[in-house]
Design a protein around this motif. Structure first.
Motif, PDB file in Angstrom:
ATOM      1  N   MET A  85       0.865  -1.180   0.000  1.00  0.00           N
ATOM      2  CA  MET A  85       0.000   0.000   0.000  1.00  0.00           C
ATOM      3  C   MET A  85       0.902   1.231   0.000  1.00  0.00           C
ATOM      4  O   MET A  85       1.548   1.528   0.998  1.00  0.00           O
ATOM      5  N   PRO A  86       0.964   1.918  -1.137  1.00  0.00           N
ATOM      6  CA  PRO A  86       1.894   3.048  -1.222  1.00  0.00           C
ATOM      7  C   PRO A  86       1.425   4.245  -0.401  1.00  0.00           C
ATOM      8  O   PRO A  86       0.219   4.443  -0.216  1.00  0.00           O
ATOM      9  N   ASP A  87       2.381   5.021   0.078  1.00  0.00           N
ATOM     10  CA  ASP A  87       2.059   6.198   0.877  1.00  0.00           C
ATOM     11  C   ASP A  87       2.099   7.433  -0.015  1.00  0.00           C
ATOM     12  O   ASP A  87       3.017   8.252   0.093  1.00  0.00           O
ATOM     13  N   HIS A  88       1.146   7.520  -0.910  1.00  0.00           N
ATOM     14  CA  HIS A  88       1.106   8.665  -1.810  1.00  0.00           C
ATOM     15  C   HIS A  88      -0.347   8.933  -2.202  1.00  0.00           C
ATOM     16  O   HIS A  88      -1.008   8.044  -2.744  1.00  0.00           O
ATOM     17  N   PRO A  89      -0.839  10.144  -1.926  1.00  0.00           N
ATOM     18  CA  PRO A  89      -2.249  10.449  -2.204  1.00  0.00           C
ATOM     19  C   PRO A  89      -2.655  10.179  -3.661  1.00  0.00           C
ATOM     20  O   PRO A  89      -3.795   9.763  -3.908  1.00  0.00           O
ATOM     21  N   VAL A  90      -1.744  10.387  -4.602  1.00  0.00           N
ATOM     22  CA  VAL A  90      -2.102  10.164  -6.011  1.00  0.00           C
ATOM     23  C   VAL A  90      -2.300   8.666  -6.276  1.00  0.00           C
ATOM     24  O   VAL A  90      -3.297   8.241  -6.872  1.00  0.00           O
ATOM     25  N   ALA A  91      -1.356   7.856  -5.793  1.00  0.00           N
ATOM     26  CA  ALA A  91      -1.453   6.406  -5.996  1.00  0.00           C
ATOM     27  C   ALA A  91      -2.691   5.865  -5.286  1.00  0.00           C
ATOM     28  O   ALA A  91      -3.477   5.097  -5.868  1.00  0.00           O
ATOM     29  N   LEU A  92      -2.888   6.290  -4.053  1.00  0.00           N
ATOM     30  CA  LEU A  92      -4.039   5.784  -3.290  1.00  0.00           C
ATOM     31  C   LEU A  92      -5.352   6.208  -3.938  1.00  0.00           C
ATOM     32  O   LEU A  92      -6.296   5.415  -4.046  1.00  0.00           O
ATOM     33  N   GLY A  93      -5.406   7.452  -4.397  1.00  0.00           N
ATOM     34  CA  GLY A  93      -6.614   7.958  -5.052  1.00  0.00           C
ATOM     35  C   GLY A  93      -6.940   7.155  -6.301  1.00  0.00           C
ATOM     36  O   GLY A  93      -8.104   6.810  -6.561  1.00  0.00           O
ATOM     37  N   LEU A  94      -5.918   6.823  -7.047  1.00  0.00           N
ATOM     38  CA  LEU A  94      -6.098   6.083  -8.297  1.00  0.00           C
ATOM     39  C   LEU A  94      -6.633   4.667  -8.014  1.00  0.00           C
ATOM     40  O   LEU A  94      -7.560   4.190  -8.681  1.00  0.00           O
ATOM     41  N   ILE A  95      -6.060   4.014  -7.028  1.00  0.00           N
ATOM     42  CA  ILE A  95      -6.501   2.648  -6.687  1.00  0.00           C
ATOM     43  C   ILE A  95      -7.950   2.674  -6.191  1.00  0.00           C
ATOM     44  O   ILE A  95      -8.784   1.867  -6.591  1.00  0.00           O
ATOM     45  N   GLU A  96      -8.254   3.649  -5.332  1.00  0.00           N
ATOM     46  CA  GLU A  96      -9.616   3.795  -4.809  1.00  0.00           C
ATOM     47  C   GLU A  96     -10.610   4.005  -5.935  1.00  0.00           C
ATOM     48  O   GLU A  96     -11.668   3.389  -5.989  1.00  0.00           O
ATOM     49  N   GLU A  97     -10.250   4.896  -6.820  1.00  0.00           N
ATOM     50  CA  GLU A  97     -11.145   5.259  -7.918  1.00  0.00           C
ATOM     51  C   GLU A  97     -11.378   4.062  -8.847  1.00  0.00           C
ATOM     52  O   GLU A  97     -12.483   3.844  -9.333  1.00  0.00           O
ATOM     53  N   LEU A  98     -10.334   3.275  -9.074  1.00  0.00           N
ATOM     54  CA  LEU A  98     -10.484   2.083  -9.918  1.00  0.00           C
ATOM     55  C   LEU A  98     -11.284   1.017  -9.179  1.00  0.00           C
ATOM     56  O   LEU A  98     -12.047   0.264  -9.784  1.00  0.00           O
ATOM     57  N   GLY A  99     -11.099   0.965  -7.866  1.00  0.00           N
ATOM     58  CA  GLY A  99     -11.858   0.008  -7.065  1.00  0.00           C
ATOM     59  C   GLY A  99     -11.206  -1.360  -6.981  1.00  0.00           C
ATOM     60  O   GLY A  99     -11.791  -2.292  -6.441  1.00  0.00           O
ATOM     61  N   SER A 100      -9.995  -1.490  -7.526  1.00  0.00           N
ATOM     62  CA  SER A 100      -9.267  -2.749  -7.336  1.00  0.00           C
ATOM     63  C   SER A 100      -7.772  -2.503  -7.459  1.00  0.00           C
ATOM     64  O   SER A 100      -7.340  -1.381  -7.746  1.00  0.00           O
ATOM     65  N   GLY A 101      -6.997  -3.575  -7.253  1.00  0.00           N
ATOM     66  CA  GLY A 101      -5.547  -3.431  -7.207  1.00  0.00           C
ATOM     67  C   GLY A 101      -4.921  -3.056  -8.547  1.00  0.00           C
ATOM     68  O   GLY A 101      -5.463  -3.320  -9.617  1.00  0.00           O
ATOM     69  N   ILE A 102      -3.769  -2.417  -8.454  1.00  0.00           N
ATOM     70  CA  ILE A 102      -3.026  -2.001  -9.644  1.00  0.00           C
ATOM     71  C   ILE A 102      -1.654  -2.667  -9.613  1.00  0.00           C
ATOM     72  O   ILE A 102      -0.963  -2.607  -8.592  1.00  0.00           O
ATOM     73  N   VAL A 103      -1.272  -3.346 -10.718  1.00  0.00           N
ATOM     74  CA  VAL A 103       0.111  -3.815 -10.750  1.00  0.00           C
ATOM     75  C   VAL A 103       0.993  -2.594 -10.987  1.00  0.00           C
ATOM     76  O   VAL A 103       0.603  -1.669 -11.703  1.00  0.00           O
ATOM     77  N   GLY A 104       2.152  -2.585 -10.371  1.00  0.00           N
ATOM     78  CA  GLY A 104       2.993  -1.396 -10.490  1.00  0.00           C
ATOM     79  C   GLY A 104       4.460  -1.728 -10.406  1.00  0.00           C
ATOM     80  O   GLY A 104       5.100  -1.482  -9.383  1.00  0.00           O
ATOM     81  N   PRO A 105       5.019  -2.283 -11.457  1.00  0.00           N
ATOM     82  CA  PRO A 105       6.470  -2.353 -11.471  1.00  0.00           C
ATOM     83  C   PRO A 105       7.008  -0.941 -11.639  1.00  0.00           C
ATOM     84  O   PRO A 105       6.268  -0.034 -12.049  1.00  0.00           O
ATOM     85  N   SER A 106       8.268  -0.745 -11.332  1.00  0.00           N
ATOM     86  CA  SER A 106       8.840   0.574 -11.538  1.00  0.00           C
ATOM     87  C   SER A 106       8.725   0.926 -13.031  1.00  0.00           C
ATOM     88  O   SER A 106       8.862   0.063 -13.888  1.00  0.00           O
ATOM     89  N   ALA A 107       8.462   2.209 -13.301  1.00  0.00           N
ATOM     90  CA  ALA A 107       8.106   2.626 -14.662  1.00  0.00           C
ATOM     91  C   ALA A 107       9.322   2.935 -15.528  1.00  0.00           C
ATOM     92  O   ALA A 107       9.407   3.984 -16.173  1.00  0.00           O
ATOM     93  N   ASN A 108      10.283   2.008 -15.540  1.00  0.00           N
ATOM     94  CA  ASN A 108      11.499   2.146 -16.356  1.00  0.00           C
ATOM     95  C   ASN A 108      11.569   0.966 -17.315  1.00  0.00           C
ATOM     96  O   ASN A 108      10.891  -0.035 -17.114  1.00  0.00           O
ATOM     97  N   LEU A 109      12.409   1.089 -18.322  1.00  0.00           N
ATOM     98  CA  LEU A 109      12.714  -0.085 -19.134  1.00  0.00           C
ATOM     99  C   LEU A 109      13.456  -1.070 -18.235  1.00  0.00           C
ATOM    100  O   LEU A 109      14.245  -0.660 -17.374  1.00  0.00           O
ATOM    101  N   SER A 110      13.192  -2.335 -18.430  1.00  0.00           N
ATOM    102  CA  SER A 110      13.801  -3.369 -17.606  1.00  0.00           C
ATOM    103  C   SER A 110      15.323  -3.210 -17.549  1.00  0.00           C
ATOM    104  O   SER A 110      15.971  -3.031 -18.579  1.00  0.00           O
ATOM    105  N   GLY A 111      15.869  -3.215 -16.332  1.00  0.00           N
ATOM    106  CA  GLY A 111      17.319  -3.107 -16.183  1.00  0.00           C
ATOM    107  C   GLY A 111      17.833  -1.707 -15.915  1.00  0.00           C
ATOM    108  O   GLY A 111      18.934  -1.526 -15.412  1.00  0.00           O
ATOM    109  N   ARG A 112      17.027  -0.692 -16.233  1.00  0.00           N
ATOM    110  CA  ARG A 112      17.467   0.708 -16.045  1.00  0.00           C
ATOM    111  C   ARG A 112      17.173   1.149 -14.607  1.00  0.00           C
ATOM    112  O   ARG A 112      16.360   0.541 -13.918  1.00  0.00           O
TER     113      ARG A 112
END
Ligand code: TXA
Ligand code: MG
Length: 336
Positions: A125-152
């Protein structure tokens, strides 16, 4: 190619209409890069398997490297974990929302695709109002790998996401620099004592103050269990060479040697003793304090890449507390 929209969002009080728009993208199977307190995540609806497949594809991520499901409350754990481990309950109460990822046996609600075929699932459960708001609004879990190309190196700024994934994600929610700058700690609760699979922003010492003994297992069995730890990772294009703490001779030698080979050298140091070595082309003297180093590290690595640095000399830190996490990342980035 997608048209990637970059939307500025207030980190503390995100505009609800923007969150709704991003949630709608997720509902339609799209990809949203979102800020967390650690690094930016590449979000997709965890229940939409086509979207999850897309995440693997755009990151260039091996299919056996499982993803973390991001939730907005502890209650979600009961849907995702087959059984609630006692220490999991204690840890989530102590550290959530926050940079701690819990791994335990999964229920059938979790797809094989998300877990890379493992019978466990990683949740945080991330500690960020934007992330939490997004998950709440969607109403279910979000997969979230880091948003980089693999290895970077993981992105700690929205512009890093844009550099790696422009044209591949629908929206990037830009809330500025991430607070920690290093990823969450991943802890396996299926074994006793619980075992850290990836050191992170929450230290072993902090975990132990709440649940007692915790181990860090680096043997091959564990590496099999957390496949993400197996590859060269967190790495800039430049070669990374680690310099012993306060070892002035070594850093001067390495600067000279690299120059002789015609290479552009960058340095990242943090002790007073190395602050004034014969300055290399790109020199970063960090203020003392591990938090600051953690927060800035990926950003500096990416900046040096952009400047075309060939070799980056990085002064080691002591491997305790957050220092253990910093050294974990540096060693993985330095691995050839
Ligand atoms: O701070 C973070 O954790 C960031 C933000 C965006 O939340 N996310 C992140 O995700 O770093 P990713 O996918 O880049 O790294 C997830 C790590 C990988 O090392 C992966 O192998 C491990 O967690 N992991 C995921 N599911 C696992 C599982 N079921 N068992 C063991 N390890 C798992
Ligand atoms: Mg990652």
């Amino acid at each position: 190619m997608k048209e990637t929209k970059l939307s500025k969002v207030d980190a503390l009080h995100p505009d609800p209409s923007l969150i709704e728009e991003a949630a709608e993208v997720l509902r339609n199977g799209g990809l949203v890069a979102f800020p967390t307190e650690t690094v930016y995540g590449l979000g997709a609806d965890a229940l939409n398997l086509d979207a999850v497949k897309d995440v693997f594809k755009v990151k260039g991520r091996p299919g056996d490297n499982p993803m973390i499901i991001h939730v907005s409350s502890q209650k979600h754990l009961f849907e995702l974990f087959d059984e609630m481990p006692e220490k999991g309950e204690i840890l989530s109460q102590a550290f959530w929302p926050g940079p701690l990822t819990l791994v335990s046996k999964r229920t059938i609600l979790v797809s094989d695709l998300v877990t890379g075929g493992l019978d466990t699932v990683a949740v945080r459960m991330p500690d960020h109002p934007v992330a939490l708001g997004l998950i709440e609004e969607l109403g279910s879990g979000i997969v979230g790998p880091s948003a980089n190309l693999s290895g970077r190196p993981s992105p700690t700024f929205a512009s890093h996401v844009l550099d790696d994934l422009k044209g591949k994600v629908d929206i990037i929610l830009d809330a500025g620099l991430c607070k920690y700058g290093l990823e969450s700690t991943v802890i396996d609760l299926t074994v006793d004592p619980p075992t850290i699979l990836r050191p992170g922003a929450i230290t072993k010492e902090e975990l132990e103050s709440v649940i007692g003994t915790v181990s860090i297992d680096r043997d091959s069995e564990m590496l099999k269990r957390s496949p993400g730890t197996r590859y060269r990772h967190y790495a800039p294009h430049a070669e990374i060479v680690l310099i012993e703490r306060e070892n002035r001779e070594q850093i001067e030698y390495e600067i000279q040697r690299s120059r002789q080979e015609g290479k552009t050298v960058g340095c990242i140091v943090h002790t007073p003793l190395l602050r004034n070595v014969e300055v290399s082309e790109y020199f970063h003297a960090l203020p003392p304090g591990l938090e600051m180093m953690a927060r800035q590290l990926y950003r500096i690595l990416r900046e040096m890449d952009q400047k075309g640095v060939d070799i980056i000399l990085v002064e080691e830190v002591e491997e305790v507390g957050l220092g253990a996490t910093i050294m974990d990342r540096l060693k993985k980035a330095a691995r050839k």
